[in-house]
Design a protein around this motif. Structure first.
Motif, mmCIF file in Angstrom:
data_model
loop_
_atom_site.group_PDB
_atom_site.id
_atom_site.type_symbol
_atom_site.label_atom_id
_atom_site.label_comp_id
_atom_site.label_asym_id
_atom_site.label_seq_id
_atom_site.Cartn_x
_atom_site.Cartn_y
_atom_site.Cartn_z
ATOM 1 N N SER A 72 -16.619 -0.599 8.564
ATOM 2 C CA SER A 72 -15.310 -1.260 8.400
ATOM 3 C C SER A 72 -14.352 -0.417 7.556
ATOM 4 O O SER A 72 -13.136 -0.552 7.651
ATOM 5 C CB SER A 72 -15.489 -2.628 7.735
ATOM 6 O OG SER A 72 -16.076 -2.461 6.446
ATOM 7 N N GLU A 73 -14.911 0.473 6.718
ATOM 8 C CA GLU A 73 -14.046 1.283 5.843
ATOM 9 C C GLU A 73 -13.582 2.568 6.522
ATOM 10 O O GLU A 73 -12.745 3.287 5.980
ATOM 11 C CB GLU A 73 -14.806 1.658 4.563
ATOM 12 C CG GLU A 73 -15.082 0.475 3.657
ATOM 13 C CD GLU A 73 -15.958 0.846 2.476
ATOM 14 O OE1 GLU A 73 -15.557 0.532 1.341
ATOM 15 O OE2 GLU A 73 -17.033 1.443 2.680
ATOM 16 N N ALA A 77 -6.708 1.132 9.015
ATOM 17 C CA ALA A 77 -6.023 -0.104 9.393
ATOM 18 C C ALA A 77 -6.825 -1.348 8.982
ATOM 19 O O ALA A 77 -6.268 -2.420 8.755
ATOM 20 C CB ALA A 77 -5.766 -0.124 10.884
ATOM 21 N N ALA A 78 -8.153 -1.178 8.883
ATOM 22 C CA ALA A 78 -9.009 -2.318 8.533
ATOM 23 C C ALA A 78 -9.005 -2.592 7.029
ATOM 24 O O ALA A 78 -9.431 -3.651 6.577
ATOM 25 C CB ALA A 78 -10.434 -2.044 9.009
ATOM 26 N N LYS A 85 -8.842 -1.392 -0.851
ATOM 27 C CA LYS A 85 -8.326 -0.019 -1.015
ATOM 28 C C LYS A 85 -8.884 0.600 -2.296
ATOM 29 O O LYS A 85 -9.308 1.756 -2.315
ATOM 30 C CB LYS A 85 -6.787 -0.033 -1.074
ATOM 31 C CG LYS A 85 -6.136 -0.325 0.263
ATOM 32 C CD LYS A 85 -4.626 -0.401 0.135
ATOM 33 C CE LYS A 85 -3.982 -0.698 1.485
ATOM 34 N NZ LYS A 85 -2.512 -0.787 1.401
ATOM 35 N N ILE A 86 -8.891 -0.199 -3.363
ATOM 36 C CA ILE A 86 -9.414 0.280 -4.652
ATOM 37 C C ILE A 86 -10.896 0.627 -4.512
ATOM 38 O O ILE A 86 -11.347 1.679 -4.970
ATOM 39 C CB ILE A 86 -9.177 -0.771 -5.767
ATOM 40 C CG1 ILE A 86 -7.679 -0.815 -6.125
ATOM 41 C CG2 ILE A 86 -10.025 -0.496 -7.005
ATOM 42 C CD1 ILE A 86 -7.275 -1.903 -7.101
ATOM 43 N N ALA A 87 -11.666 -0.251 -3.866
ATOM 44 C CA ALA A 87 -13.107 -0.029 -3.701
ATOM 45 C C ALA A 87 -13.375 1.252 -2.903
ATOM 46 O O ALA A 87 -14.273 2.030 -3.243
ATOM 47 C CB ALA A 87 -13.741 -1.230 -3.002
#
Length: 194
Positions: A72-73, A77-78, A85-87
């Motif tokens: 998923s990362e 766009a996901a 975003k931070i993770a």
């Protein structure tokens, strides 16, 4: 062009970054990736999607960070909300920190707000250097376990320094008390003598 791809509004607030810093980033990353374009404008205030493109391209070209991100990362766009975003960025920053042997000063919360571009460029320069060494499965394992890079030798030294400092401060206080007692006894004895 670039504005259309990464968002026009993002660049309305100009940020100044030393050209030498940008040049270092271009040289470091330019050795390992050919795209996205490493332009001064983008590197002066790198948007999240651009950083995601760089990290993805670095992984594809060198194998560095391979296996670090979930499926998923892998699509920018996901990754819509701030925490995701931070993770994502934290994982990449921690991985680079492990390779260089100390934590980086770049903070994901500042990066996604378009701040601290110098520190972001610092991270990108290290990313380029680490990626040039190739894949590092051990680092990926550590980050996935939630471990954090630390300055091992320094942190233990600092702790012992702190302890010593506190002990000495404590000794100093007790000495002061002793001397005040001594003074009052002396004063009493001298007054008796009179």
């Amino acid at each position: 062009g670039i504005n259309a791809e990464y968002g026009k509004q993002w660049y309305q607030r100009r940020v100044r970054v030393d050209a030498a810093i940008i040049k270092k980033t271009q040289e470091s990353l330019g050795k390992v990736i050919k795209k996205p374009p490493l332009t001064e404008k983008l590197l002066t205030k790198p948007p999240f999607r651009y950083l995601h493109d760089i990290i993805s391209e670095v992984t594809k070209a060198t194998g560095f960070l391979d296996g670090l991100f979930d499926e998923s990362e892998k699509l920018s766009a996901a990754i819509k909300d701030k925490d995701a975003k931070i993770a994502y960025l934290q994982k990449a920053i921690d991985a680079v920190g492990f390779v260089i042997g100390s934590p980086l000063s770049a903070r994901p919360s500042k990066i996604i707000a378009g701040q601290e571009a110098e520190k972001t460029n610092d991270f990108l320069q290290y990313l380029g250097r680490c990626a040039a060494k190739g894949a590092d499965a051990e680092v990926v394992k550590k980050v996935k376990k939630g471990e954090k890079p630390s300055k091992k030798s320094e942190s233990s030294k600092d702790k012992s320094k702190e302890k010593k400092g506190k002990e000495e401060a404590g000794k100093g206080k007790s000495k002061e008390r002793d001397s005040s007692k001594g003074r009052s006894k002396r004063e009493q004895s001298s007054s008796k003598e009179r």
